[in-house]
Scaffold this motif. Sequence first.
Motif, mmCIF file in Angstrom:
data_model
loop_
_atom_site.group_PDB
_atom_site.id
_atom_site.type_symbol
_atom_site.label_atom_id
_atom_site.label_comp_id
_atom_site.label_asym_id
_atom_site.label_seq_id
_atom_site.Cartn_x
_atom_site.Cartn_y
_atom_site.Cartn_z
ATOM 1 N N ASP A 1 44.306 -4.156 25.476
ATOM 2 C CA ASP A 1 45.284 -4.471 24.423
ATOM 3 C C ASP A 1 45.155 -5.942 24.000
ATOM 4 O OD1 ASP A 1 47.835 -2.167 24.868
ATOM 5 O OD2 ASP A 1 46.367 -2.463 26.452
ATOM 6 N N GLU B 1 51.477 -6.966 18.679
ATOM 7 C CA GLU B 1 52.336 -6.522 19.781
ATOM 8 C C GLU B 1 52.219 -7.438 20.996
ATOM 9 O OE1 GLU B 1 51.865 -2.488 21.123
ATOM 10 O OE2 GLU B 1 53.548 -2.707 22.503
ATOM 11 N N GLU B 2 51.013 -7.954 21.267
ATOM 12 C CA GLU B 2 50.825 -8.639 22.543
ATOM 13 C C GLU B 2 51.042 -10.143 22.504
ATOM 14 O OE1 GLU B 2 50.863 -6.595 24.795
ATOM 15 O OE2 GLU B 2 50.223 -4.796 23.730
ATOM 16 N N ASP C 1 48.802 -3.591 15.676
ATOM 17 C CA ASP C 1 48.921 -2.948 16.992
ATOM 18 C C ASP C 1 47.496 -2.797 17.518
ATOM 19 O OD1 ASP C 1 49.411 -1.556 19.287
ATOM 20 O OD2 ASP C 1 50.954 -0.277 18.394
ATOM 21 N N LEU D 1 46.307 -1.620 20.211
ATOM 22 C CA LEU D 1 46.046 -0.337 20.883
ATOM 23 C C LEU D 1 47.332 0.471 20.806
ATOM 24 C CD1 LEU D 1 44.641 1.756 22.616
ATOM 25 C CD2 LEU D 1 44.901 0.273 24.600
ATOM 26 N N ASP D 2 47.362 1.416 19.888
ATOM 27 C CA ASP D 2 48.536 2.283 19.754
ATOM 28 C C ASP D 2 48.203 3.594 20.458
ATOM 29 O OD1 ASP D 2 51.072 3.052 18.907
ATOM 30 O OD2 ASP D 2 50.298 3.952 17.068
ATOM 31 N N THR E 1 48.865 3.634 24.104
ATOM 32 C CA THR E 1 48.420 3.077 25.386
ATOM 33 C C THR E 1 48.533 4.094 26.522
ATOM 34 O OG1 THR E 1 49.063 0.890 24.672
ATOM 35 C CG2 THR E 1 48.805 1.181 27.008
HETATM 36 CA CA CA Z 1 50.250 -1.098 21.510
#
Ligand code: CA
Length: 266
Positions: A43, A66-67, A82, A84-85, A87
């Motif tokens: 991510d 997101e991160e 995003d 990695l959607d 996860t």
């Molecule tokens: Ca994500």
Amino acid sequence: MAESVLQVARLAARAGGDVVARYFRDGVTMRSKESYNLVSDADVESEEAIAQVVRGHFPDHALMGEETHQADAAAEQLWIIDPLDGTNNFAHGIEHFAVSVAYYQGGEPQCGVVYNPLRDDWFEASRGQGATHNGRALRVSPSDSLQEVLLGVGFFYDRGAMMEATLAAIGDFFRAHVHGVRRFGTASLDLAHVAAGRFGGFFEFELAPWDFAAGRLVLEEAGGRITTCGGNPLPLSKSSILASNGRLHEEMLAIIAPHFAVSGKQ
Ligand code: CA
Ligand code: IPD
Ligand code: CA
């Protein structure tokens, strides 16, 4: 302008997708952000790869991811990522996850890319230019009956009132004789499924802007409608989501609204 931001969104999504696909093949250790909500180096590295591409082309633009990237939603020129959607799917070896990259100007979506790197599936949209899946025009389902469609649903990382209210709404949809209700676990792809006419609609009682920023434009450009589960316009902040082909929106809203009202969410 529209074409160039879309090109950069594509390059950025490709860079993120390469990272997550590599980690998926080679394996990665998942950590808990908070209970049930996982994160990994995939991510974080994917978000950095996406950010590098965007910064390389538009150094003045703001980034919300997101991160690690925390731009204000009010930024005039804003990329929403995003990395990695899906996860949980990724962590459990299920090949259904995506990278989501959107560009907003003045709070309005200009382009969006949802990319599933394992299938090499590209869902894309530019404002006013329509939406495509791997280059072919997307159109929502023409159905005007809940009895003819599949619905998608999502659960936020919650095991309380919101989860119970979601389950109760699902029960009502089954009693309205939908063909089925699916929980595939990747909100950006759920929205793409509505855009592609595979789902008649989709709902979730809480999502973050990076979950829906790109998918929302793909859906709208494919002729669909998206609001909160209370029927209001979407904010660029945490929100419930009701997405549909348009024709089914009011009927879905009538079923969802009473459950949403007791979900503890606005
Ligand atoms: Ca994500
Ligand atoms: C999640 C997925 C899932 C949705 C969750 C999201 P993540 O995103 O989109 O389908 O139900 O609410 O948080 O955590 O995998 O990026
Ligand atoms: Ca997500």
